[in-house]
Scaffold this active site. Structure first.
Site, PDB file in Angstrom:
ATOM      1  N   ASN A   1      -5.760   3.207 -60.068  1.00  0.00           N
ATOM      2  CA  ASN A   1      -6.112   1.905 -59.482  1.00  0.00           C
ATOM      3  C   ASN A   1      -7.618   1.646 -59.471  1.00  0.00           C
ATOM      4  OD1 ASN A   1      -5.572  -0.562 -57.892  1.00  0.00           O
ATOM      5  ND2 ASN A   1      -6.676   0.569 -56.312  1.00  0.00           N
TER       6      ASN A   1
ATOM      7  N   TRP B   1     -15.664 -18.809 -70.264  1.00  0.00           N
ATOM      8  CA  TRP B   1     -15.407 -17.493 -70.872  1.00  0.00           C
ATOM      9  C   TRP B   1     -15.854 -17.501 -72.329  1.00  0.00           C
ATOM     10  CZ3 TRP B   1     -14.669 -14.566 -66.968  1.00  0.00           C
ATOM     11  CH2 TRP B   1     -13.869 -14.955 -65.888  1.00  0.00           C
TER      12      TRP B   1
ATOM     13  N   TRP C   1       0.694  -5.231 -50.259  1.00  0.00           N
ATOM     14  CA  TRP C   1      -0.017  -5.952 -51.337  1.00  0.00           C
ATOM     15  C   TRP C   1       0.967  -6.358 -52.430  1.00  0.00           C
ATOM     16  CZ3 TRP C   1      -4.476  -8.340 -51.925  1.00  0.00           C
ATOM     17  CH2 TRP C   1      -5.601  -7.950 -51.195  1.00  0.00           C
TER      18      TRP C   1
ATOM     19  N   TRP D   1     -10.116 -13.411 -68.155  1.00  0.00           N
ATOM     20  CA  TRP D   1      -9.215 -12.468 -67.471  1.00  0.00           C
ATOM     21  C   TRP D   1      -7.827 -12.446 -68.101  1.00  0.00           C
ATOM     22  CZ3 TRP D   1      -4.831 -14.584 -65.219  1.00  0.00           C
ATOM     23  CH2 TRP D   1      -4.851 -15.956 -64.951  1.00  0.00           C
TER      24      TRP D   1
ATOM     25  N   GLU E   1      -0.455  -0.810 -49.118  1.00  0.00           N
ATOM     26  CA  GLU E   1      -0.392  -1.054 -50.577  1.00  0.00           C
ATOM     27  C   GLU E   1       0.951  -1.674 -50.959  1.00  0.00           C
ATOM     28  OE1 GLU E   1      -3.082  -0.844 -52.388  1.00  0.00           O
ATOM     29  OE2 GLU E   1      -4.066  -0.086 -50.588  1.00  0.00           O
TER      30      GLU E   1
ATOM     31  N   TRP F   1      -5.734  -9.040 -61.489  1.00  0.00           N
ATOM     32  CA  TRP F   1      -6.705  -9.511 -62.488  1.00  0.00           C
ATOM     33  C   TRP F   1      -7.499 -10.685 -61.923  1.00  0.00           C
ATOM     34  CZ3 TRP F   1      -9.211  -7.988 -66.636  1.00  0.00           C
ATOM     35  CH2 TRP F   1      -8.741  -6.861 -67.301  1.00  0.00           C
TER      36      TRP F   1
HETATM   37  C1  LIG Z   1      -6.408  -5.191 -62.889  1.00  0.00           C
HETATM   38  C2  LIG Z   1      -5.230  -4.571 -62.172  1.00  0.00           C
HETATM   39  C3  LIG Z   1      -3.953  -4.680 -62.699  1.00  0.00           C
HETATM   40  C4  LIG Z   1      -2.853  -4.139 -62.020  1.00  0.00           C
HETATM   41  N1  LIG Z   1      -1.603  -4.260 -62.566  1.00  0.00           N
HETATM   42  C5  LIG Z   1      -0.540  -3.795 -61.880  1.00  0.00           C
HETATM   43  C6  LIG Z   1       0.771  -3.925 -62.408  1.00  0.00           C
HETATM   44  O1  LIG Z   1       0.987  -4.474 -63.484  1.00  0.00           O
HETATM   45  N2  LIG Z   1       1.806  -3.409 -61.685  1.00  0.00           N
HETATM   46  C7  LIG Z   1       1.603  -2.798 -60.475  1.00  0.00           C
HETATM   47  O2  LIG Z   1       2.574  -2.354 -59.856  1.00  0.00           O
HETATM   48  N3  LIG Z   1       0.385  -2.692 -59.946  1.00  0.00           N
HETATM   49  C8  LIG Z   1      -0.697  -3.148 -60.610  1.00  0.00           C
HETATM   50  N4  LIG Z   1      -1.939  -2.988 -60.073  1.00  0.00           N
HETATM   51  C9  LIG Z   1      -2.084  -2.444 -58.715  1.00  0.00           C
HETATM   52  C10 LIG Z   1      -2.304  -0.911 -58.635  1.00  0.00           C
HETATM   53  O3  LIG Z   1      -3.356  -0.533 -59.476  1.00  0.00           O
HETATM   54  C11 LIG Z   1      -1.046  -0.150 -59.027  1.00  0.00           C
HETATM   55  O4  LIG Z   1       0.046  -0.600 -58.273  1.00  0.00           O
HETATM   56  C12 LIG Z   1      -1.190   1.338 -58.782  1.00  0.00           C
HETATM   57  O5  LIG Z   1      -2.327   1.846 -59.427  1.00  0.00           O
HETATM   58  C13 LIG Z   1       0.065   2.041 -59.297  1.00  0.00           C
HETATM   59  O6  LIG Z   1      -0.052   3.395 -59.142  1.00  0.00           O
HETATM   60  P1  LIG Z   1       0.724   4.169 -57.996  1.00  0.00           P
HETATM   61  O7  LIG Z   1       2.170   3.849 -58.053  1.00  0.00           O
HETATM   62  O8  LIG Z   1       0.323   5.605 -58.115  1.00  0.00           O
HETATM   63  O9  LIG Z   1       0.097   3.487 -56.724  1.00  0.00           O
HETATM   64  P2  LIG Z   1      -0.048   3.895 -55.195  1.00  0.00           P
HETATM   65  O10 LIG Z   1      -1.489   3.871 -54.887  1.00  0.00           O
HETATM   66  O11 LIG Z   1       0.711   5.106 -54.844  1.00  0.00           O
HETATM   67  O12 LIG Z   1       0.588   2.624 -54.463  1.00  0.00           O
HETATM   68  C14 LIG Z   1       1.987   2.553 -54.184  1.00  0.00           C
HETATM   69  C15 LIG Z   1       2.558   1.261 -54.661  1.00  0.00           C
HETATM   70  O13 LIG Z   1       1.966   0.170 -53.959  1.00  0.00           O
HETATM   71  C16 LIG Z   1       1.871  -0.957 -54.814  1.00  0.00           C
HETATM   72  N5  LIG Z   1       0.452  -1.292 -54.973  1.00  0.00           N
HETATM   73  C17 LIG Z   1      -0.609  -0.467 -54.850  1.00  0.00           C
HETATM   74  N6  LIG Z   1      -1.761  -1.141 -55.023  1.00  0.00           N
HETATM   75  C18 LIG Z   1      -1.409  -2.415 -55.276  1.00  0.00           C
HETATM   76  C19 LIG Z   1      -2.145  -3.598 -55.543  1.00  0.00           C
HETATM   77  N7  LIG Z   1      -3.492  -3.620 -55.571  1.00  0.00           N
HETATM   78  N8  LIG Z   1      -1.465  -4.728 -55.802  1.00  0.00           N
HETATM   79  C20 LIG Z   1      -0.107  -4.755 -55.781  1.00  0.00           C
HETATM   80  N9  LIG Z   1       0.637  -3.668 -55.520  1.00  0.00           N
HETATM   81  C21 LIG Z   1       0.001  -2.517 -55.262  1.00  0.00           C
HETATM   82  C22 LIG Z   1       2.482  -0.549 -56.136  1.00  0.00           C
HETATM   83  O14 LIG Z   1       3.832  -0.901 -56.124  1.00  0.00           O
HETATM   84  C23 LIG Z   1       2.307   0.963 -56.119  1.00  0.00           C
HETATM   85  O15 LIG Z   1       3.217   1.634 -56.943  1.00  0.00           O
HETATM   86  C24 LIG Z   1      -3.057  -3.495 -60.766  1.00  0.00           C
HETATM   87  C25 LIG Z   1      -4.350  -3.374 -60.259  1.00  0.00           C
HETATM   88  C26 LIG Z   1      -5.437  -3.895 -60.949  1.00  0.00           C
HETATM   89  C27 LIG Z   1      -6.816  -3.769 -60.352  1.00  0.00           C
END
Ligand SMILES: Cc1cc2nc3c(=O)[nH]c(=O)nc-3n(C[C@H](O)[C@H](O)[C@H](O)COP(=O)(O)OP(=O)(O)OC[C@H]3O[C@@H](n4cnc5c(N)ncnc54)[C@H](O)[C@@H]3O)c2cc1C
Length: 493
Positions: free
Chosen positions: A355, A317, A289, A373, A286, A396
């Site tokens: 997420n 859209w 990512w 989007w 993650e 997105w």
């Molecule tokens: C539509 C949409 C919008 C999102 N917008 C953001 C946003 O603005 N900022 C953001 O940090 N993440 C975003 N995410 C990715 C992800 O949902 C969040 O990083 C995550 O939910 C944050 O919670 P956590 O710190 O508990 O994540 P954890 O699951 O604990 O993950 C740890 C870290 O990994 C990174 N990470 C995890 N999943 C992703 C991912 N899919 N893409 C990029 N990085 C990821 C983040 O830095 C996160 O804090 C988005 C996902 C979706 C589907």
């Protein structure tokens, strides 16, 4: 960052790196300069457009207060600490650097286009008075061109990027910058700048419900959260998808504001990954990512306004009154699809959204409701505590099927099926949709399917207490497939 050279004085400009431990630019400044001042600017050019009650601003404000205290403790000097300014960094920074007679300003690289523009303006202002701006890599393990394909081009497939990222990682990349060794160089602030951090109200903002959330700001908050997560990281792969369960780390906001260093979390996750820990492996991926989307933004800045796959800009859209009505219902958590609504209400109540729910809500808006989007992306940008342009935009576009390595155009999440799969007992739904709380587990995912007797027993009149579904899922799916199929056909021509 250049080799150490001895300056009499330097200025460390903190931005999204609100910690003095393991901070790359601070480390470089302390090694190169005999005296180092620290500054944080509440930059009005970034803050002015925000709502006056914004959890991010409050979090940042409290983290700046903590950083100020930490710097003074580290220096062992109550008159060291942060110089805090309020105004446009573009002009205030060069003025301050000149007034302090520093030879160089140090800062950590920010990869967002607006920040890059601002930094170029500051660089120009500093150059005019003979001061250099030096940037360091701190926010990521690998930046820009550090993970490229064999042909030297940016990766656009996550699997290839991730494999290479993991293969390239060495202990060097995850090693902490030993700021503490050089702490004696933290300078005493000239008296005129020995003022406390201005109150939130002085900055023009009001308090939010941040204090009621389990979200502690500053370095101390980051460490508490990190330790709590580290103890359950091994379960991450099993728990991360269930919104009612404490599965994810909730560290996004700390990574965004730099109260936690990416190196310190990668170090532990990587150690455990090498021992074969499946939870740590999934979590590390993650973090990859996150860097995948950051490098993507730097290489393809057109994604800020446009689809990554350029022909996807032609998707029709619904920008008219009907689309606006659907969008308003989605924003308000009033679509009649409980998992989507619960997610949107979690977002508004806390600034966090799980997420799985971000994926479902984004997919629902763009695929089933046919709404652009960019509208959803903007709404998330306004409300997410952990908002990052790169991740928000990338995800997105992934959900909308317009992005790089996106969700295939024909794979469309069914929000009811997702609800049954990931919140089978409706625990999360009941938390955010109290009006549905008395429905049985089997019916809570789709109240319109409940019998009149069940609805009456649960005290629900559909359309009054909770909306009837705003779209028919079958029809919406067909329309979504048609929209995308038209583009696919054009591609084949
Ligand atoms: C539509 C949409 C919008 C999102 N917008 C953001 C946003 O603005 N900022 C953001 O940090 N993440 C975003 N995410 C990715 C992800 O949902 C969040 O990083 C995550 O939910 C944050 O919670 P956590 O710190 O508990 O994540 P954890 O699951 O604990 O993950 C740890 C870290 O990994 C990174 N990470 C995890 N999943 C992703 C991912 N899919 N893409 C990029 N990085 C990821 C983040 O830095 C996160 O804090 C988005 C996902 C979706 C589907």
């Amino acid at each position: 960052m250049h080799a150490p050279e001895q300056f009499d004085a330097g200025l460390m400009w903190f931005r999204r790196d609100l910690r003095c431990q393991d901070n790359a630019a601070l480390f470089h400044a302390l090694r190169a300069c005999r005296r180092v001042y620290g500054v944080f600017v509440f930059d009005t050019e970034f803050l002015d457009p925000l709502p006056r009650a914004d959890r991010r601003v409050e979090f940042m404000h409290r983290s700046v207060e903590a950083l100020d205290a930490d710097l003074r403790a580290l220096a062992g000097n109550a008159d060291a600490g942060l110089i805090v300014l309020h105004g446009p960094a573009r002009t205030l920074l060069p003025e301050l650097a000149q007034a302090l007679h520093v030879q160089a300003v140090y800062t950590n690289q920010d990869y967002e286009p607006a920040a890059i523009t601002r930094d170029n303006q500051v660089r120009g202002g500093l150059a005019n008075v003979g001061i250099s701006l030096r940037t360091a890599k701190d926010h990521v393990i690998f930046e820009r061109d550090e993970v490229l394909s064999l042909s030297g081009t940016p990766h656009t497939r996550f699997s290839a990027y991730c494999a290479q990222w993991l293969a390239q990682l060495t202990p060097f990349h995850a090693r902490a910058y030993e700021v503490e060794t050089h702490a004696a160089r933290l300078a005493t602030r000239p008296e005129v700048w020995r003022t406390p951090v201005p109150a939130l109200q002085e900055l023009g903002f009001h308090a939010t419900n941040l204090a009621q959330l389990a979200l502690l700001p500053g370095r101390a908050g980051a460490l508490t959260q990190w330790q709590e997560f580290a103890a359950r990281m091994d379960q991450y792969h099993l728990t991360r998808d269930y919104p009612a369960v404490r599965g994810p780390s909730y560290l996004g906001i700390h990574l965004r504001f730099g109260t936690l260093s990416i190196r310190e979390v990668v170090q532990l996750a990587w150690d455990r990954y090498r021992q074969g820990d499946p939870g740590a492996t999934k979590w590390l991926v993650e973090l990859v990512w996150r860097e995948f989307y950051i490098q993507l933004l730097t290489h393809f800045p057109h994604v800020v306004e446009h689809a990554f796959q350029k022909d996807m800009d032609r998707l029709p859209w619904d920008h008219g009154p009907h689309g606006r009505k659907l969008f308003a219902a989605w924003c308000a958590g009033q679509t009649g699809f409980p998992l989507v609504d619960a997610g949107m209400r979690q977002l508004h109540a806390t600034g966090y959204m799980h997420n799985r729910l971000r994926m479902v809500a984004a997919s629902f808006l763009t695929r089933q409701l046919g709404v652009d989007w960019r509208w959803g992306e903007r709404h998330f940008a306004e409300h997410l505590n952990d908002y990052e342009l790169a991740s928000n935009n990338g995800n997105w576009q992934w959900a909308a099927g317009t992005g790089c390595d996106a969700q295939p155009w024909f794979r469309i999440f069914n929000p009811t099926a997702q609800s049954l799969q990931y919140d089978a007992q409706g625990k999360f739904l009941r938390r955010y949709l109290p009006e549905l709380a008395r429905l049985p587990d089997e019916e809570i995912h789709a109240p319109e399917r409940a019998s009149p007797i069940e609805l009456e027993a649960a005290g629900i009149t559909l359309g009054v207490d909770y909306p009837a579904p705003i779209v028919d899922l079958g029809e919406a799916r067909r329309a979504a497939l048609q929209r995308h199929a038209a583009i696919q056909q054009e591609r084949r021509r």
